[in-house]
Design an enzyme around this catalytic site. Structure first.
Site, mmCIF file in Angstrom:
data_model
loop_
_atom_site.group_PDB
_atom_site.id
_atom_site.type_symbol
_atom_site.label_atom_id
_atom_site.label_comp_id
_atom_site.label_asym_id
_atom_site.label_seq_id
_atom_site.Cartn_x
_atom_site.Cartn_y
_atom_site.Cartn_z
ATOM 1 N N HIS A 1 22.422 -16.097 -6.550
ATOM 2 C CA HIS A 1 22.096 -15.573 -5.230
ATOM 3 C C HIS A 1 22.200 -16.701 -4.223
ATOM 4 C CE1 HIS A 1 20.242 -13.284 -2.068
ATOM 5 N NE2 HIS A 1 19.275 -14.189 -1.934
ATOM 6 N N LYS B 1 19.895 -17.656 5.308
ATOM 7 C CA LYS B 1 21.141 -18.191 4.733
ATOM 8 C C LYS B 1 22.369 -17.572 5.414
ATOM 9 C CE LYS B 1 20.022 -16.824 0.581
ATOM 10 N NZ LYS B 1 18.684 -16.301 0.875
ATOM 11 N N ASP C 1 25.569 -13.606 -0.292
ATOM 12 C CA ASP C 1 24.581 -12.905 -1.117
ATOM 13 C C ASP C 1 24.759 -13.166 -2.603
ATOM 14 O OD1 ASP C 1 22.275 -11.159 -1.241
ATOM 15 O OD2 ASP C 1 23.618 -9.730 -2.223
ATOM 16 N N ARG D 1 12.849 -38.778 4.533
ATOM 17 C CA ARG D 1 13.298 -39.066 5.897
ATOM 18 C C ARG D 1 14.403 -40.111 5.942
ATOM 19 N NH1 ARG D 1 8.248 -39.638 9.917
ATOM 20 N NH2 ARG D 1 10.007 -39.452 11.359
#
Length: 307
Positions: free
Chosen positions: A139, A160, A178, A244
């Site tokens: 998926h 998405k 999908d 980061r």
């Protein structure tokens, strides 16, 4: 049900001539490895790989002609083992009568091609490797961003497809939305495509299903793309220690392949499509040998040493 490639499919693909009669083309090839039975023609059948497509070229058939009639008949019967999927004669050479007789009796198809043995073996091996490669469905959304295959994953409703739509508007290409069918073509190489029923389609909540090729043109889609990185979208978590600097590289295992994985937290105000675009460019720069985070750490260490 057996998984493999039928002989009739191979015959049609490479326009092979069927020699003999009374044989079934429903036999299955279940391995991409081919075999040229040189040792077996010399009489050594201890490790004869009967599950492979057997190739007989100029070298093998010349040796067969040098055998006495009794030995030739005995070797041909052993070559035509009941589990052999098929025997293929290359270079359009004549088929030994003893081979054809033994093959017809046991039901092993004998095929013939005009191609040289090496060239034919290369073409068939490539074809079988693609047809017999392991396939898994995940998926997510697969897009081509600057030539980098990016698989976008995340929980349902995270955005998405919306990110993919923005990437398409920015000139990138959709591969699958999908559901992504992933094939492991070779070790360390994954290829993704869309199931036929949803090919070129994109689902956006509130808008419904749209055909990307119709709306944005043929240049906005592609049928297949190798997957280079995985980007996982997740809901922003306050006080979570997100990376980061980009020094720690996370990976994800899909089938038998490890892929680099990036986690992008999503919250209002963040342009996810731009972040994915930059992630693809940054991945490409790493491939070319430049790692921005490592360069920064090196500069920082040099600065501290000078002070």
């Amino acid at each position: 049900m057996s998984i493999g490639v039928k002989i009739e499919e191979l015959q049609a693909k490479f326009n092979l001539e069927l020699i003999g009669e009374g044989v079934s083309l429903e036999r299955m090839i279940q391995t991409s490895d081919l075999y040229r039975p040189g040792l077996e023609l010399a009489g050594f059948f201890t490790y004869y790989p009967v599950d492979r497509l057997q190739l007989l070229g100029k070298t093998e058939l010349s040796f067969v002609e040098s055998l006495s009639a009794d030995v030739r008949e005995e070797r041909m019967r052993k070559i035509c083992h009941p589990e052999v999927p098929a025997i293929c004669i290359t270079r359009n050479l004549n088929t030994p009568a003893d081979l054809l007789k033994a093959a017809n009796e046991i039901g092993v198809p004998v095929l013939r091609t005009t191609l040289p043995t090496t060239k034919f073996a290369g073409k068939v091996t490539d074809y079988l490797e693609n047809r017999l490669a392991p396939v898994s469905t995940l998926h997510g959304v697969l897009v081509d961003v600057y030539g980098i295959g990016v698989l976008i994953t995340g929980e349902s409703g995270i955005g998405k497809s919306e990110a993919a739509l923005e990437l398409i508007k920015r000139g990138h290409m959709l591969v699958a939305d999908d559901a992504v069918e992933i094939t492991q073509v070779t070790e360390g190489e994954l290829s993704g495509t869309a199931p036929p029923i949803i090919k070129h389609l994109l689902e956006i909540r509130g808008l419904g299903i749209m055909d990307v090729m119709i709306l944005f043109g043929a240049g906005a889609v592609r049928n297949k793309k190798n997957i280079s990185i995985v980007v996982r979208l997740e809901t922003w978590r306050e006080n979570y220690p997100y990376d980061r600097l980009g020094l720690s590289e996370e990976t994800i295992r899909i089938m038998d392949t490890e892929l680099p994985k990036l986690t992008i937290p999503v919250r209002p105000g963040r342009n996810v499509a731009v972040l994915i675009e930059v992630a693809a460019m940054n991945y490409r720069s790493k491939i070319l040998g430049y790692h921005a985070a490592e360069q920064f750490v090196t500069r920082l260490e040099n600065s501290l040493e000078e002070k």
